[in-house]
Design an enzyme around this catalytic site. Structure first.
Site, PDB file in Angstrom:
ATOM      1  N   LEU A   1       0.697  -1.081  -0.064  1.00 62.64           N
ATOM      2  CA  LEU A   1       0.015   0.071  -0.007  1.00 62.64           C
ATOM      3  C   LEU A   1       0.686   1.112   0.126  1.00 62.64           C
ATOM      4  CD1 LEU A   1      -2.956  -0.697   2.510  1.00 62.64           C
ATOM      5  CD2 LEU A   1      -3.247  -0.163  -0.213  1.00 62.64           C
ATOM      6  N   CYS A   2       0.722   2.204  -0.881  1.00 67.50           N
ATOM      7  CA  CYS A   2       0.706   3.566  -0.867  1.00 67.50           C
ATOM      8  C   CYS A   2       2.391   3.758  -0.207  1.00 67.50           C
ATOM      9  CB  CYS A   2      -0.205   4.385  -0.164  1.00 67.50           C
ATOM     10  SG  CYS A   2      -0.577   3.874   1.440  1.00 67.50           S
TER      11      CYS A   2
ATOM     12  N   TYR B   1      -0.294   5.035   9.056  1.00 69.73           N
ATOM     13  CA  TYR B   1      -0.988   3.867   8.618  1.00 69.73           C
ATOM     14  C   TYR B   1      -1.909   4.174   7.401  1.00 69.73           C
ATOM     15  CZ  TYR B   1      -0.064   2.493  13.348  1.00 69.73           C
ATOM     16  OH  TYR B   1       0.857   2.246  14.455  1.00 69.73           O
ATOM     17  N   CYS B   2      -1.501   3.320   6.483  1.00 68.83           N
ATOM     18  CA  CYS B   2      -1.909   3.519   5.029  1.00 68.83           C
ATOM     19  C   CYS B   2      -3.162   2.118   5.054  1.00 68.83           C
ATOM     20  CB  CYS B   2      -0.973   3.416   4.162  1.00 68.83           C
ATOM     21  SG  CYS B   2      -1.649   4.100   2.415  1.00 68.83           S
ATOM     22  N   ILE B   3      -4.399   2.507   5.101  1.00 67.94           N
ATOM     23  CA  ILE B   3      -5.261   1.441   5.090  1.00 67.94           C
ATOM     24  C   ILE B   3      -6.196   1.116   4.030  1.00 67.94           C
ATOM     25  CG2 ILE B   3      -7.123   0.184   6.832  1.00 67.94           C
ATOM     26  CD1 ILE B   3      -4.162   0.560   7.989  1.00 67.94           C
TER      27      ILE B   3
END
Length: 256
Positions: free
Chosen positions: A19-20, A164-166
């Protein structure tokens, strides 16, 4: 003056569970493999949150939710429901219902995924080593549901500098108005100040600075701040993107 959402190009990593990263380095501290973290991963006493059976999970979740939470997939950036959600409330694990994040800790990272600088309940977040794409990443999962949520990076705002990339598909949003009804009344106190403040006592302020991520987290921690938004002000180019502004040729300022 107009504010424009920060847009950053991303690599097509859908389905790989990465993620990201946006060029950010993985977290500096080493995360022990799962087998070495068993003592730290023991559930808390008097568990309230339970992982449903595999049959129930398959029946309840959409194919996308299942792929993300059970197979460590990734939903595309910007094409998900929560990346720009501005409503007050909390985000829970779509599988177990564990309370994971709050809108008070959510910030605009420009990545196209929901981003938070602090978990709502840190003991419900489990970190695990992830060695995809020949690098060591820090994956985050829900403690009791075991759901893959996303990854955490060391380039965020706030005292711990965490991001926190969720995945939206791993979350269910519960607005403040529904907290009591859905059994999360304990979290109403987080939003009492905002609910009781009349609109006549609210005002918009814009601040320019060198890096808006770090500053935004500080503003979020101030009593009386109900919402934040990052973007660009001034300049000579309409609707500039991140690459244009970072070149220094548009004369825009980063603002909160």
């Amino acid at each position: 003056m107009s504010l424009h959402t920060l847009l950053v190009s991303t690599l097509p990593l859908a389905g790989l569970g990465i993620l990201c990263s946006l060029g950010a380095a993985p977290r500096a501290q080493a995360i022990a493999p799962e087998q070495d973290r068993q003592a730290n991963d023991k559930p808390a006493e008097n568990e309230r949150w339970q992982r449903p059976s595999e049959e129930e999970i398959k029946r309840w979740l959409t194919p996308l939710q299942y792929r993300v939470t059970q197979e460590a997939g990734t939903k595309p950036p910007f094409r998900n429901p929560y990346w720009d959600n501005k409503r007050d409330g909390i985000y829970v694990d779509v599988v177990s219902g564990e309370p994971l994040f709050s809108s008070r800790e959510k910030f605009e990272s420009g990545t196209g995924w929901p981003s938070f600088h602090t978990p709502l309940k840190p003991d419900l977040i489990v970190e695990r080593e992830d060695r995809k794409l020949w690098m060591v990443w820090t994956e985050v999962r829900s403690r009791h549901g075991g759901s893959h949520l996303g990854h955490v990076f060391d380039d965020g705002p706030g005292p711990a500098s965490l991001r926190y990339c969720i995945n939206s598909a791993a979350l269910r949003f519960i607005p403040v108005a529904n907290l009591e009804k859905e059994g999360y009344g304990d979290y109403l106190a987080l939003f009492e100040d905002e609910k009781q403040r009349p609109e006549s006592q609210k005002a918009l302020a814009t601040f320019g600075m060198g890096c808006f991520w770090g500053a935004e987290a500080d503003f979020c921690a101030l009593k009386g701040v109900t919402a934040t938004r990052v973007g660009y002000a001034g300049g000579q180019t309409d609707n500039p993107d991140y690459r244009q502004v970072s070149s220094g040729r548009t004369s825009h300022a980063e603002v909160v």
